[in-house]
Write a protein that holds these residues in place. Structure first.
Motif, PDB file in Angstrom:
ATOM      1  N   GLN A  30       0.799  -1.214   0.000  1.00 34.81           N
ATOM      2  CA  GLN A  30       0.000   0.000   0.000  1.00 34.81           C
ATOM      3  C   GLN A  30       0.836   1.271   0.000  1.00 34.81           C
ATOM      4  N   GLY A  31       2.118   1.144   0.235  1.00 34.28           N
ATOM      5  CA  GLY A  31       3.007   2.281   0.152  1.00 34.28           C
ATOM      6  C   GLY A  31       3.362   2.872   1.500  1.00 34.28           C
ATOM      7  N   THR A  32       4.511   3.516   1.538  1.00 33.53           N
ATOM      8  CA  THR A  32       4.949   4.256   2.708  1.00 33.53           C
ATOM      9  C   THR A  32       5.560   5.571   2.232  1.00 33.53           C
ATOM     10  N   GLN A  33       5.171   6.647   2.866  1.00 34.31           N
ATOM     11  CA  GLN A  33       5.564   7.971   2.413  1.00 34.31           C
ATOM     12  C   GLN A  33       6.957   8.331   2.896  1.00 34.31           C
ATOM     13  N   VAL A  34       7.757   8.841   1.982  1.00 31.49           N
ATOM     14  CA  VAL A  34       9.076   9.370   2.294  1.00 31.49           C
ATOM     15  C   VAL A  34       9.094  10.838   1.902  1.00 31.49           C
ATOM     16  N   THR A  35       9.426  11.681   2.854  1.00 28.79           N
ATOM     17  CA  THR A  35       9.494  13.110   2.608  1.00 28.79           C
ATOM     18  C   THR A  35      10.870  13.610   3.025  1.00 28.79           C
ATOM     19  N   VAL A  36      11.552  14.236   2.096  1.00 28.42           N
ATOM     20  CA  VAL A  36      12.896  14.746   2.341  1.00 28.42           C
ATOM     21  C   VAL A  36      12.856  16.257   2.199  1.00 28.42           C
ATOM     22  N   SER A  37      13.234  16.945   3.246  1.00 28.15           N
ATOM     23  CA  SER A  37      13.218  18.397   3.244  1.00 28.15           C
ATOM     24  C   SER A  37      14.626  18.951   3.107  1.00 28.15           C
TER      25      SER A  37
END
Length: 127
Positions: free
Chosen positions: A119-126
């Motif tokens: 189902q996916g896993t969110q990766v957020t890179v700032s």
């Protein structure tokens, strides 16, 4: 029934690291090629990395080669993606996928070659 389940996503500063995990049902795990894909808003799904159990081959998108490592743990039926030196451009929803057999190597990054998906896993890179 849950066949593939990702975890390990989150928010991280540029240059940081994350390790994604994907627990795969045993009857799927090891049956064929496994891969990680990602999709950012407004962009198409792209192959990130793949692992071919039969030959021990790995494949990586040029954009992540040298930074990401795909691996597997047969005891835990788990696929991993170690992500180092993360960049804002890596921000996306990451999905693990499994094929029913060995995907021809020229097609490893083609999402339609994979039968099972998490189902996916969110990766957020700032920055």
């Amino acid at each position: 029934q849950v066949q593939l389940q990702e975890s390990g996503g989150g928010s991280v500063q540029a240059g940081g690291s994350l390790r994604l995990s994907c627990v795969v049902s045993r009857y799927i795990y090891g049956s064929g090629s496994m891969a990680w894909f990602r999709q950012a808003p407004g962009k198409e799904r792209e192959g990130v990395a793949a692992l071919y159990a039969g030959g021990g081959s790995t494949f990586y998108a040029d954009s992540v080669k040298g930074r990401f490592t795909i691996s597997r743990d047969s005891v835990k039926n788990t696929l991993y993606l170690q992500m180092n030196s993360l960049e804002p451009e890596d921000t996306a929803m990451y999905y693990c996928a499994a094929a029913t057999g060995t995907v021809p190597i020229n097609w490893w990054s083609q999402y339609n070659r994979y039968r099972y998906w998490g189902q996916g896993t969110q990766v957020t890179v700032s920055s």
